[in-house]
Design a protein around this motif. Structure first.
Motif, PDB file in Angstrom:
ATOM      1  N   ALA A 155       0.830  -1.208   0.000  1.00  0.00           N
ATOM      2  CA  ALA A 155       0.000   0.000   0.000  1.00  0.00           C
ATOM      3  C   ALA A 155       0.861   1.254   0.000  1.00  0.00           C
ATOM      4  CB  ALA A 155      -0.930  -0.010   1.211  1.00  0.00           C
ATOM      5  N   GLY A 156       2.066   1.118  -0.478  1.00  0.00           N
ATOM      6  CA  GLY A 156       3.016   2.212  -0.382  1.00  0.00           C
ATOM      7  C   GLY A 156       2.833   3.297  -1.416  1.00  0.00           C
ATOM      8  N   HIS A 157       3.402   4.410  -1.119  1.00  0.00           N
ATOM      9  CA  HIS A 157       3.469   5.558  -2.021  1.00  0.00           C
ATOM     10  C   HIS A 157       4.642   6.407  -1.569  1.00  0.00           C
ATOM     11  CE1 HIS A 157       1.668   7.835   1.262  1.00  0.00           C
ATOM     12  NE2 HIS A 157       0.766   6.871   1.343  1.00  0.00           N
ATOM     13  N   TRP A 158       4.826   7.556  -2.128  1.00  0.00           N
ATOM     14  CA  TRP A 158       6.027   8.326  -1.866  1.00  0.00           C
ATOM     15  C   TRP A 158       6.168   8.822  -0.437  1.00  0.00           C
ATOM     16  CZ3 TRP A 158       5.950  13.693  -4.674  1.00  0.00           C
ATOM     17  CH2 TRP A 158       4.767  14.344  -4.399  1.00  0.00           C
ATOM     18  N   TRP A 159       5.116   8.766   0.381  1.00  0.00           N
ATOM     19  CA  TRP A 159       5.223   9.161   1.781  1.00  0.00           C
ATOM     20  C   TRP A 159       5.560   7.978   2.686  1.00  0.00           C
ATOM     21  CZ3 TRP A 159       5.955  14.043   2.435  1.00  0.00           C
ATOM     22  CH2 TRP A 159       5.323  14.970   1.611  1.00  0.00           C
ATOM     23  N   THR A 160       5.617   6.773   2.145  1.00  0.00           N
ATOM     24  CA  THR A 160       5.977   5.609   2.951  1.00  0.00           C
ATOM     25  C   THR A 160       7.424   5.239   2.667  1.00  0.00           C
ATOM     26  OG1 THR A 160       5.196   4.076   1.244  1.00  0.00           O
ATOM     27  CG2 THR A 160       3.604   4.712   2.929  1.00  0.00           C
ATOM     28  N   PRO A 161       8.081   4.577   3.602  1.00  0.00           N
ATOM     29  CA  PRO A 161       9.487   4.229   3.380  1.00  0.00           C
ATOM     30  C   PRO A 161       9.667   3.306   2.161  1.00  0.00           C
ATOM     31  CG  PRO A 161       8.882   3.914   5.682  1.00  0.00           C
ATOM     32  CD  PRO A 161       7.608   4.188   4.925  1.00  0.00           C
ATOM     33  N   ILE A 162      10.748   3.522   1.468  1.00  0.00           N
ATOM     34  CA  ILE A 162      11.105   2.655   0.348  1.00  0.00           C
ATOM     35  C   ILE A 162      12.246   1.758   0.826  1.00  0.00           C
ATOM     36  CG2 ILE A 162      12.735   4.288  -0.694  1.00  0.00           C
ATOM     37  CD1 ILE A 162      11.645   3.261  -3.457  1.00  0.00           C
ATOM     38  N   HIS A 163      12.189   0.504   0.418  1.00  0.00           N
ATOM     39  CA  HIS A 163      13.214  -0.440   0.883  1.00  0.00           C
ATOM     40  C   HIS A 163      13.510  -1.463  -0.213  1.00  0.00           C
ATOM     41  CE1 HIS A 163       9.901  -3.277   1.597  1.00  0.00           C
ATOM     42  NE2 HIS A 163       9.270  -2.227   2.065  1.00  0.00           N
ATOM     43  N   ALA A 164      14.652  -2.103  -0.068  1.00  0.00           N
ATOM     44  CA  ALA A 164      15.057  -3.136  -1.029  1.00  0.00           C
ATOM     45  C   ALA A 164      14.658  -4.487  -0.482  1.00  0.00           C
ATOM     46  CB  ALA A 164      16.547  -3.105  -1.251  1.00  0.00           C
TER      47      ALA A 164
END
Length: 174
Positions: free
Chosen positions: A165-174
């Motif tokens: 449910a991510g978008h640019w305000w949620t953390p991005i991870h590998a």
């Protein structure tokens, strides 16, 4: 047919990245310090320079990963206009040694490919893939594919995403 490129292509075709929106390839940023070495053909007009020598591989890799290219724009220059001639003298060089191509893919995605044998950098395929032990491996990546679900670096195969449910305000991870 490198296994890392095959894996990247499978991930893209399986939809893991979502719809492909962008591509960036840094196909070669290797400074050719030995102008009298085995690759002097790159400085001979009959050899074609960086665009002809490296560009064909760069375009083939981009199409292998992201599909057919329908439009190409670009520019190339000769940054090192004079090189040793192998006999103690110097000669003028009229072929390109730096170039950049802007690509439009059939699916509408856009991309860039940088080509150079006149600049030092850790991002060439030779320095990132570890295929040939003659090249020191940097651990970097040289291809980056951006999609609506996430982005992938190659050859490291790091898949960056925000989660379900991510978008640019949620953390991005590998």
């Amino acid at each position: 047919c490198n296994p890392m490129l095959q894996t990247a292509r499978e991930m893209i075709r399986a939809g893991e990245l979502g719809e492909i929106r962008g591509y960036r390839g840094i196909h070669c940023e290797d400074y050719m310090a030995d102008a009298n070495g085995a690759f002097t053909f790159r400085h001979d007009p009959a050899g074609g320079g960086a665009l002809a020598d490296i560009g064909s591989h760069a375009l083939a890799t981009a199409e292998f990963l992201c599909g057919p290219v329908t439009k190409v724009m670009g520019d190339c220059v000769t940054m090192i206009a004079e090189r040793p001639d192998g006999r103690g003298g110097r000669k003028a060089v009229t072929v390109d040694d730096v170039g950049r191509a802007f690509l439009r893919f059939e699916n509408g995605a856009i991309g860039t490919v940088t080509l150079s044998d006149a600049a030092a950098g850790p991002w060439s395929w030779e320095l990132t893939a570890g295929e040939n032990p003659a090249y020191p491996r940097t651990g970097e990546s040289c291809y980056f594919i951006a999609g609506t679900n996430g982005s992938l670096s190659v050859p490291r195969l790091e898949f960056w995403h925000h989660g379900e449910a991510g978008h640019w305000w949620t953390p991005i991870h590998a």
